[in-house]
Design a protein around this motif. Structure first.
Motif, PDB file in Angstrom:
ATOM      1  N   GLY A 217      11.937 -16.048 -10.449  1.00  0.00           N
ATOM      2  CA  GLY A 217      11.520 -14.268 -11.133  1.00  0.00           C
ATOM      3  C   GLY A 217      10.085 -14.086 -10.743  1.00  0.00           C
ATOM      4  N   LEU A 218       9.009 -15.016 -10.866  1.00  0.00           N
ATOM      5  CA  LEU A 218       8.073 -14.544 -10.814  1.00  0.00           C
ATOM      6  C   LEU A 218       7.671 -14.106  -9.423  1.00  0.00           C
ATOM      7  CD1 LEU A 218       5.280 -14.942 -12.934  1.00  0.00           C
ATOM      8  CD2 LEU A 218       4.712 -16.922 -11.604  1.00  0.00           C
ATOM      9  N   ILE A 219       8.098 -14.615  -8.386  1.00  0.00           N
ATOM     10  CA  ILE A 219       7.939 -14.292  -6.925  1.00  0.00           C
ATOM     11  C   ILE A 219       8.628 -12.696  -6.684  1.00  0.00           C
ATOM     12  CG2 ILE A 219       8.314 -14.731  -4.698  1.00  0.00           C
ATOM     13  CD1 ILE A 219       8.401 -17.767  -5.174  1.00  0.00           C
ATOM     14  N   ALA A 220       9.672 -12.530  -7.351  1.00  0.00           N
ATOM     15  CA  ALA A 220      10.591 -11.542  -7.565  1.00  0.00           C
ATOM     16  C   ALA A 220       9.602 -10.284  -8.071  1.00  0.00           C
ATOM     17  CB  ALA A 220      11.885 -11.556  -7.792  1.00  0.00           C
ATOM     18  N   CYS A 221       9.273 -10.737  -9.281  1.00  0.00           N
ATOM     19  CA  CYS A 221       8.279  -9.680  -9.917  1.00  0.00           C
ATOM     20  C   CYS A 221       6.879  -9.375  -8.781  1.00  0.00           C
ATOM     21  CB  CYS A 221       7.934 -10.304 -11.186  1.00  0.00           C
ATOM     22  SG  CYS A 221       6.738  -9.152 -12.313  1.00  0.00           S
ATOM     23  N   MET A 222       6.392 -10.073  -8.455  1.00  0.00           N
ATOM     24  CA  MET A 222       5.090  -9.868  -7.670  1.00  0.00           C
ATOM     25  C   MET A 222       5.688  -8.921  -6.374  1.00  0.00           C
ATOM     26  SD  MET A 222       3.403 -13.326  -7.480  1.00  0.00           S
ATOM     27  CE  MET A 222       1.754 -12.847  -6.811  1.00  0.00           C
ATOM     28  N   LEU A 223       6.703  -9.263  -5.768  1.00  0.00           N
ATOM     29  CA  LEU A 223       7.120  -8.403  -4.579  1.00  0.00           C
ATOM     30  C   LEU A 223       7.594  -6.997  -5.110  1.00  0.00           C
ATOM     31  CD1 LEU A 223       9.422 -11.098  -2.884  1.00  0.00           C
ATOM     32  CD2 LEU A 223       7.336 -10.300  -1.941  1.00  0.00           C
ATOM     33  N   SER A 224       7.836  -6.876  -6.313  1.00  0.00           N
ATOM     34  CA  SER A 224       8.326  -5.559  -6.835  1.00  0.00           C
ATOM     35  C   SER A 224       6.861  -4.892  -6.900  1.00  0.00           C
ATOM     36  CB  SER A 224       9.301  -5.543  -8.106  1.00  0.00           C
ATOM     37  OG  SER A 224      10.385  -6.432  -7.714  1.00  0.00           O
ATOM     38  N   TRP A 225       6.077  -5.667  -7.820  1.00  0.00           N
ATOM     39  CA  TRP A 225       4.796  -4.855  -8.031  1.00  0.00           C
ATOM     40  C   TRP A 225       3.897  -4.629  -7.133  1.00  0.00           C
ATOM     41  CZ3 TRP A 225       3.111  -2.578 -12.418  1.00  0.00           C
ATOM     42  CH2 TRP A 225       3.800  -2.769 -13.569  1.00  0.00           C
ATOM     43  N   GLY A 226       3.925  -5.535  -6.073  1.00  0.00           N
ATOM     44  CA  GLY A 226       3.165  -5.317  -4.905  1.00  0.00           C
ATOM     45  C   GLY A 226       3.826  -3.955  -4.026  1.00  0.00           C
ATOM     46  N   SER A 227       5.209  -3.743  -4.049  1.00  0.00           N
ATOM     47  CA  SER A 227       5.718  -2.659  -3.225  1.00  0.00           C
ATOM     48  C   SER A 227       5.196  -1.375  -4.168  1.00  0.00           C
ATOM     49  CB  SER A 227       7.373  -2.871  -3.468  1.00  0.00           C
ATOM     50  OG  SER A 227       7.899  -1.767  -3.106  1.00  0.00           O
ATOM     51  N   ALA A 228       5.126  -1.481  -5.448  1.00  0.00           N
ATOM     52  CA  ALA A 228       4.828  -0.117  -6.023  1.00  0.00           C
ATOM     53  C   ALA A 228       3.515   0.197  -5.958  1.00  0.00           C
ATOM     54  CB  ALA A 228       5.353  -0.336  -7.715  1.00  0.00           C
ATOM     55  N   PHE A 229       2.663  -0.560  -5.910  1.00  0.00           N
ATOM     56  CA  PHE A 229       1.358  -0.641  -5.951  1.00  0.00           C
ATOM     57  C   PHE A 229       0.741  -0.194  -4.613  1.00  0.00           C
ATOM     58  CE2 PHE A 229       1.599  -0.787 -10.378  1.00  0.00           C
ATOM     59  CZ  PHE A 229       0.436   0.171 -10.828  1.00  0.00           C
ATOM     60  N   SER A 230       1.221  -0.752  -3.551  1.00  0.00           N
ATOM     61  CA  SER A 230       0.750  -0.450  -2.244  1.00  0.00           C
ATOM     62  C   SER A 230       1.190   0.895  -2.003  1.00  0.00           C
ATOM     63  CB  SER A 230       1.482  -1.457  -1.096  1.00  0.00           C
ATOM     64  OG  SER A 230       2.878  -1.177  -1.389  1.00  0.00           O
ATOM     65  N   MET A 231       2.141   1.613  -2.368  1.00  0.00           N
ATOM     66  CA  MET A 231       2.600   2.879  -2.456  1.00  0.00           C
ATOM     67  C   MET A 231       1.519   3.923  -3.454  1.00  0.00           C
ATOM     68  SD  MET A 231       4.098   5.319  -4.428  1.00  0.00           S
ATOM     69  CE  MET A 231       5.361   6.588  -4.409  1.00  0.00           C
ATOM     70  N   PHE A 232       1.545   3.382  -4.658  1.00  0.00           N
ATOM     71  CA  PHE A 232       1.062   4.351  -5.551  1.00  0.00           C
ATOM     72  C   PHE A 232      -0.585   4.471  -5.376  1.00  0.00           C
ATOM     73  CE2 PHE A 232      -0.930   4.925  -9.928  1.00  0.00           C
ATOM     74  CZ  PHE A 232      -0.520   6.106 -10.310  1.00  0.00           C
ATOM     75  N   THR A 233      -1.055   3.315  -4.973  1.00  0.00           N
ATOM     76  CA  THR A 233      -2.747   3.549  -4.659  1.00  0.00           C
ATOM     77  C   THR A 233      -3.085   4.427  -3.754  1.00  0.00           C
ATOM     78  OG1 THR A 233      -2.695   1.235  -5.179  1.00  0.00           O
ATOM     79  CG2 THR A 233      -4.755   1.985  -4.139  1.00  0.00           C
ATOM     80  N   TYR A 234      -2.080   4.758  -2.641  1.00  0.00           N
ATOM     81  CA  TYR A 234      -2.415   5.628  -1.672  1.00  0.00           C
ATOM     82  C   TYR A 234      -1.728   6.821  -1.764  1.00  0.00           C
ATOM     83  CZ  TYR A 234      -5.005   1.423  -0.424  1.00  0.00           C
ATOM     84  OH  TYR A 234      -5.533   0.257  -0.357  1.00  0.00           O
ATOM     85  N   LEU A 235      -1.154   7.152  -2.967  1.00  0.00           N
ATOM     86  CA  LEU A 235      -0.453   8.423  -2.954  1.00  0.00           C
ATOM     87  C   LEU A 235      -1.171   9.714  -2.784  1.00  0.00           C
ATOM     88  CD1 LEU A 235       2.638   9.686  -3.890  1.00  0.00           C
ATOM     89  CD2 LEU A 235       1.952   9.374  -6.205  1.00  0.00           C
ATOM     90  N   ARG A 236      -2.394   9.797  -3.264  1.00  0.00           N
ATOM     91  CA  ARG A 236      -2.957  11.075  -2.807  1.00  0.00           C
ATOM     92  C   ARG A 236      -3.153  11.429  -1.570  1.00  0.00           C
ATOM     93  NH1 ARG A 236      -8.406  13.726  -6.069  1.00  0.00           N
ATOM     94  NH2 ARG A 236      -8.508  15.251  -4.407  1.00  0.00           N
ATOM     95  N   PRO A 237      -3.581  10.215  -0.635  1.00  0.00           N
ATOM     96  CA  PRO A 237      -3.773  10.720   0.927  1.00  0.00           C
ATOM     97  C   PRO A 237      -2.323  11.083   1.376  1.00  0.00           C
ATOM     98  CG  PRO A 237      -4.311   8.241   0.262  1.00  0.00           C
ATOM     99  CD  PRO A 237      -4.225   8.989  -0.967  1.00  0.00           C
ATOM    100  N   PHE A 238      -1.267  10.513   0.852  1.00  0.00           N
ATOM    101  CA  PHE A 238      -0.171  10.883   1.493  1.00  0.00           C
ATOM    102  C   PHE A 238       0.246  12.562   0.933  1.00  0.00           C
ATOM    103  CE2 PHE A 238       4.528  11.522   1.028  1.00  0.00           C
ATOM    104  CZ  PHE A 238       5.025  11.000   2.437  1.00  0.00           C
ATOM    105  N   LEU A 239      -0.062  12.742  -0.167  1.00  0.00           N
ATOM    106  CA  LEU A 239       0.267  14.324  -0.653  1.00  0.00           C
ATOM    107  C   LEU A 239      -0.645  15.000   0.273  1.00  0.00           C
ATOM    108  CD1 LEU A 239       0.438  13.489  -4.561  1.00  0.00           C
ATOM    109  CD2 LEU A 239       2.464  14.098  -2.733  1.00  0.00           C
ATOM    110  N   GLU A 240      -1.743  14.766   0.629  1.00  0.00           N
ATOM    111  CA  GLU A 240      -2.822  15.336   1.344  1.00  0.00           C
ATOM    112  C   GLU A 240      -2.163  15.682   2.584  1.00  0.00           C
ATOM    113  OE1 GLU A 240      -6.749  14.941  -1.271  1.00  0.00           O
ATOM    114  OE2 GLU A 240      -6.423  13.588   0.041  1.00  0.00           O
ATOM    115  N   GLN A 241      -2.213  14.631   3.142  1.00  0.00           N
ATOM    116  CA  GLN A 241      -1.790  14.540   4.834  1.00  0.00           C
ATOM    117  C   GLN A 241      -0.556  14.958   5.176  1.00  0.00           C
ATOM    118  OE1 GLN A 241      -3.269  10.800   6.382  1.00  0.00           O
ATOM    119  NE2 GLN A 241      -4.770  10.772   5.094  1.00  0.00           N
TER     120      GLN A 241
END
Length: 393
Positions: A217-241
């Motif tokens: 469960g802990l590994i699955a949670c980490m993968l899920s959060w890593g997925s979310a924030f590898s996208m969210f952190t760079y949402l602004r450049p995606f929206l701009e570009q």
């Protein structure tokens, strides 16, 4: 109006204390992420580069990881009410240090103090909620507490940016201090005495990691959060570009994402009941699916807004789902489990941001979003129907 204490079975439900913790969550999220919208003026005011200031802001995450692993052991047999009050006092100190920072070094110290508060509060939060309300009300109480996250996510960045432009970035942090001071007093009044139930040590942490279902469960949670924030952190450049938005449209889309969190908070309190296993795959499935939608239709502002709203709604359900799973499957060691969960989440956020940044600099912004989807698929492959994450499996 919900009374502070209402009798439910043999255990009093301290809803006033839950609301006090919800306000603390809102202030924590605002304190942690407000600097993102004030990065440029903060850098200029301290005579530092934007990259240096960004690193100073992110140092809170590193200290949050360390604090989450150490706080339950360091607190020993101290009353948990006193520990929560102390964590809130640390947040107040951090805001004062940042607002008054005469130098880059003091800014980093202030952010480090905030990291201690973040790690310590979240490590204890779910365990405390489990003691404030009856077991059947824990998902509802968690949803209420994480409602503070939805409020901060919706309004902290746009309000901070607006007020910072009028009064200066320091005034924004000074404006948060009286709210946190009120929250500290509310803790003192509303939280019941919470004596430590047992002395925590590192053996409890390793004991949980030896359980295959919890480790999965802990590994699955980490993968899920890593997925979310590898996208969210760079949402602004995606929206701009990719979407090609201007500043006004960007702000509107981010506000839409934040406001959608209120729907997620309502849904979490309404539908997450009983066995958490069927819900574990939802964050990776829905948020990963929204990321795929952005990759395919991100050139359209309307489609982008729709997928961002879906992502934002699931974002506030995310924490409730996984913390409900933790409360049900590590109920014999909730503080140790909370420490591991918070450390795992903070570490995966940091690593997800690093992975996304490497893909962005090395390939493109689309590659960053593809990396997010790959992590979501890995999480889904591990979770499957969620039954292997349950106690006794």
């Amino acid at each position: 109006m919900v009374s502070t204490v209402e009798q439910t079975g043999s255990r009093p439900a301290a809803w006033g204390a839950v609301l006090s913790m919800a306000l603390c969550v809102a202030m924590l999220i605002a304190s942690e992420f407000m600097p993102v919208s004030l990065l440029t003026p903060m850098a200029a005011g301290l005579g530092a580069t934007e990259g240096q200031t960004g690193q100073a802001i992110s140092v809170s995450g590193l200290f949050a990881v360390l604090a989450s692993l150490l706080i339950t052991t360091a607190a020993g047999m101290l009353n948990r009410k006193g520990v929560l009050v102390a964590m809130t006092a640390f947040m107040l100190l951090s805001l004062v240090l940042v607002a008054a920072a005469p130098s880059f070094t003091v800014l980093m110290i202030g952010r480090a103090v905030l990291g201690i508060c973040i790690g310590g509060f979240w490590a204890l939060a779910t365990a405390v909620i489990m003691r404030l309300v009856p077991a059947e009300d824990v998902p509802k109480a968690l949803a209420l507490m994480y409602g503070g996250q939805a409020i901060a996510a919706a309004f902290a960045a746009p309000i901070g940016s607006y007020l910072g432009g009028i009064f200066g970035w320091r005034a924004v942090f000074w404006a948060l201090t009286p709210i946190v001071a009120v929250n500290l007093v509310w803790h003192l009044i509303a939280l019941p005495s919470l004596p430590a139930q047992q002395r925590q040590d590192v053996r409890a942490l390793f004991g949980l990691l030896k359980r295959p279902y919890f480790r999965r469960g802990l590994i699955a949670c980490m993968l899920s959060w890593g997925s979310a924030f590898s996208m969210f952190t760079y949402l602004r450049p995606f929206l701009e570009q990719v979407t090609g938005v201007d500043v006004a449209t960007l702000s509107a889309l981010l506000l839409l994402l934040g406001c959608a969190g209120f729907i997620g908070t309502w849904a979490a309190g309404r539908f997450i009941k009983g066995n958490a296993a069927p819900f574990l795959k939802l964050p990776a499935l829905v948020m990963g699916g929204a990321t795929v939608g952005l990759l395919l239709l991100g050139h359209s502002v309307i489609a982008t807004g729709l997928f961002m709203a879906i992502w934002g709604a699931m974002n506030t359900m995310f924490s409730v789902i996984w913390m409900t799973w933790m409360s049900q499957n590590a109920d014999d060691a909730p503080e140790a489990a909370g420490s591991l969960m918070v450390a795992a989440i903070q570490a995966s956020i940091l690593l997800g941001a690093v992975l996304g940044g490497l893909l962005l600099d090395g390939i493109s912004i689309r590659a960053t979003f593809v990396g997010s989807v790959v992590l979501a698929i890995a999480a889904l492959a591990l979770i499957r129907d969620g039954r292997q994450m349950l106690k006794g499996s």
